[in-house]
Design an enzyme around this catalytic site. Sequence first.
Site, PDB file in Angstrom:
ATOM      1  N   ARG A 234       0.848  -1.176   0.000  1.00 47.18           N
ATOM      2  CA  ARG A 234       0.000   0.000   0.000  1.00 47.18           C
ATOM      3  C   ARG A 234       0.892   1.237   0.000  1.00 47.18           C
ATOM      4  O   ARG A 234       1.946   1.266   0.634  1.00 47.18           O
ATOM      5  CB  ARG A 234      -0.906   0.016   1.229  1.00 47.18           C
ATOM      6  CG  ARG A 234      -2.156  -0.854   1.092  1.00 47.18           C
ATOM      7  CD  ARG A 234      -3.112  -0.227   0.092  1.00 47.18           C
ATOM      8  NE  ARG A 234      -4.396  -0.905   0.024  1.00 47.18           N
ATOM      9  CZ  ARG A 234      -4.720  -1.796  -0.908  1.00 47.18           C
ATOM     10  NH1 ARG A 234      -3.834  -2.141  -1.822  1.00 47.18           N
ATOM     11  NH2 ARG A 234      -5.922  -2.334  -0.930  1.00 47.18           N
ATOM     12  N   GLU A 263      -3.493   7.627  -6.314  1.00 44.11           N
ATOM     13  CA  GLU A 263      -3.468   7.018  -7.639  1.00 44.11           C
ATOM     14  C   GLU A 263      -4.868   7.012  -8.269  1.00 44.11           C
ATOM     15  O   GLU A 263      -5.870   6.916  -7.561  1.00 44.11           O
ATOM     16  CB  GLU A 263      -2.922   5.587  -7.560  1.00 44.11           C
ATOM     17  CG  GLU A 263      -3.707   4.650  -6.681  1.00 44.11           C
ATOM     18  CD  GLU A 263      -3.052   3.282  -6.518  1.00 44.11           C
ATOM     19  OE1 GLU A 263      -3.797   2.280  -6.601  1.00 44.11           O
ATOM     20  OE2 GLU A 263      -1.821   3.210  -6.305  1.00 44.11           O
ATOM     21  N   HIS A 281      -0.533  -0.209 -10.454  1.00 44.35           N
ATOM     22  CA  HIS A 281      -1.243  -0.976  -9.422  1.00 44.35           C
ATOM     23  C   HIS A 281      -1.902  -2.209 -10.042  1.00 44.35           C
ATOM     24  O   HIS A 281      -3.124  -2.370  -9.984  1.00 44.35           O
ATOM     25  CB  HIS A 281      -2.291  -0.105  -8.719  1.00 44.35           C
ATOM     26  CG  HIS A 281      -2.741  -0.682  -7.401  1.00 44.35           C
ATOM     27  ND1 HIS A 281      -3.327   0.070  -6.412  1.00 44.35           N
ATOM     28  CD2 HIS A 281      -2.689  -1.953  -6.898  1.00 44.35           C
ATOM     29  CE1 HIS A 281      -3.620  -0.688  -5.373  1.00 44.35           C
ATOM     30  NE2 HIS A 281      -3.235  -1.924  -5.645  1.00 44.35           N
TER      31      HIS A 281
END
Length: 315
Positions: A234, A263, A281
């Site tokens: 994270r 993001e 991600h």
Amino acid sequence: MTKPHVLQVGPYPEWDQVPLDAAYTVRRWWEAADKDAFLATVGPDIEAIATRGDLGASAAMIAACPNLKMISVFGVGYDAVHLASCKARGIKVSNTPDVLTEDVADIAVAMLLALVRRTGPAEAWVRSGDWAAKGMFPLTRKVSGTRAGILGLGRIGTAIARRLQGFGMEIAYSARAPKPGAEGWTFVPDAVALAERSDHLFVALAATAETRHIVNARVLQALGPEGTVINISRAANVDEAALLDALEGGKIAGAALDVFEGEPNLNPRFLTAPNVLLQPHHGSGTVDTRKAMGKLMRDNLSAHFAGQPLLTPVL
């Protein structure tokens, strides 16, 4: 028979959306122009929330659903779900662990190799004609036989460590306590001490108030100018300002990141920072794993409405 009302926070692939729509009355929060008004209208009917790890469920969203009994998270991370509200009201929460472990570990090692061996710039060297015009690409650094530090030896951290053993790497890790089955790896309780003995620091922690910015300026200084950071956990676990300062100041050798604060609107300094590998991600981003995650998310919803225990409960 009336179908249960489920609040869907963000979009899912068609292979999840179709069965969700068939089983439930799905209210699409992300499509609402006025989300507060939308929640005020549909909130009293909502019995479950289907969300994603990056979207979660805020305290306000939970409060707007007085009959909410369960939140099913698509993803292993649940830090974006307001757990205090859930605990206070006895709301069940589930996530989708295990099914994404191997893919995330794979990409963590791929990011290390791409960063240290500079495979992206090397390919650009070939495509641009620099190989023919300027000769061989500048030398990089060795990965095999180096020292790895893993912050967090849970499912993903352990899977990363197993892979790194194949590279003959010396492995150390930090966790709350030594882990059973990790006797061949060195337990180092302190993040700074772990960084001091690492060439490559992998961040594989769950995001909690305790771990927020655990990779800070002190850890980066301990890692040193030859060290790298790989974060597939994270964004909150890394102090991004300190990391950018370290990259721009040559205080570490590089960073490979799959997660970012805010993001997809990451800090623009990352786009010009030296020797940083950026990923969107997508640690779990394979068709196989995303289908398995979606099925587990839906299976938890089904279990709840059938009055059965959740398959992968968080609360």
